[in-house]
Design an enzyme around this catalytic site. Sequence first.
Site, short mmCIF file in Angstrom:
data_model
loop_
_atom_site.label_atom_id
_atom_site.label_comp_id
_atom_site.label_asym_id
_atom_site.label_seq_id
_atom_site.Cartn_x
_atom_site.Cartn_y
_atom_site.Cartn_z
N THR A 15 0.98 7.27 -0.49
CA THR A 15 1.57 8.52 -0.95
C THR A 15 0.91 8.90 -2.28
O THR A 15 1.04 8.17 -3.26
CB THR A 15 3.09 8.34 -1.13
OG1 THR A 15 3.64 7.90 0.12
CG2 THR A 15 3.75 9.65 -1.54
N ARG A 28 0.79 -1.24 0.00
CA ARG A 28 0.00 0.00 0.00
C ARG A 28 0.82 1.29 0.00
O ARG A 28 0.24 2.38 -0.04
CB ARG A 28 -1.01 0.04 1.17
CG ARG A 28 -2.00 -1.10 1.18
CD ARG A 28 -3.26 -0.74 1.93
NE ARG A 28 -3.00 -0.50 3.34
CZ ARG A 28 -3.94 -0.06 4.19
NH1 ARG A 28 -5.17 0.18 3.76
NH2 ARG A 28 -3.66 0.13 5.45
N ASP A 29 2.14 1.21 0.07
CA ASP A 29 2.93 2.44 0.05
C ASP A 29 4.27 2.22 -0.66
O ASP A 29 5.32 2.59 -0.16
CB ASP A 29 3.15 2.96 1.47
CG ASP A 29 3.54 4.44 1.51
OD1 ASP A 29 3.26 5.16 0.52
OD2 ASP A 29 4.11 4.89 2.52
N ILE A 30 4.20 1.62 -1.84
CA ILE A 30 5.42 1.40 -2.64
C ILE A 30 5.84 2.73 -3.23
O ILE A 30 5.07 3.39 -3.91
CB ILE A 30 5.16 0.36 -3.74
CG1 ILE A 30 4.75 -0.98 -3.11
CG2 ILE A 30 6.39 0.19 -4.63
CD1 ILE A 30 4.07 -1.92 -4.07
N ASN A 90 10.77 4.12 0.10
CA ASN A 90 10.64 2.85 0.82
C ASN A 90 11.43 1.71 0.17
O ASN A 90 11.21 0.55 0.48
CB ASN A 90 9.17 2.46 0.95
CG ASN A 90 8.44 3.33 1.95
OD1 ASN A 90 9.07 3.99 2.78
ND2 ASN A 90 7.13 3.35 1.88
#
Length: 204
Positions: free
Chosen positions: A101, A60-62, A66
């Site tokens: 993001t 959910r936040d690639i 990260n």
Amino acid sequence: FIDRGVYNDCPYLVMEYVDGVDLEEYMITRGKISMKSFTHIAFDIASAIAELHRQKIFHRDIKLKNILYEVKTGEVKLSDFGIAKLPDSLSITQEGFIVGTPIYLAPEIFLGDPATQQSDIYSYGATLYHLITGSPPFVAESSIDLFKKHKLEKPESIESLRPDVPEGWNWLIVDKCLAKDPIDRPSSMNDIMMQINRLKAQAM
């Protein structure tokens, strides 16, 4: 993750040390990435996400921030699972609250749809686009304008920003991973890994 414990009533975690930088910092400090390094990173991160999806976990936040990159060895690590989610787990976010993001989010996530393999694939594609071109697929002054671009506009072709990138990468990233409709995206990260191997073979 290596270990956990408590010292003087303070809980702690022991995690792997990565001697490097995240890819966002790499871009800022080192500039344009080589095609060889980019191809390696694209495959390894696809492999990491494929393993997550095999475990039925959505990241959910690639994003570039990260992904940790060991400059000496060229190894990459997918990090920050703070908002990763199991499909059947209870959500701690309020209804209608968007997590992730925005510059990397799939259009359906802006609409409040749940995370899926296909939404991770979209974020993966947006991350690769940013890494290879130096710019995210879309920029805007507000989240609403950004959503409209993700929903309605097609990113500028990769070749127009980096002529040295083979055309097949534009097809994989822009036409497939960043497709507006989740159905039009690759069926899985394993499918993406197969496509990357084909692109590598064509480049030889």
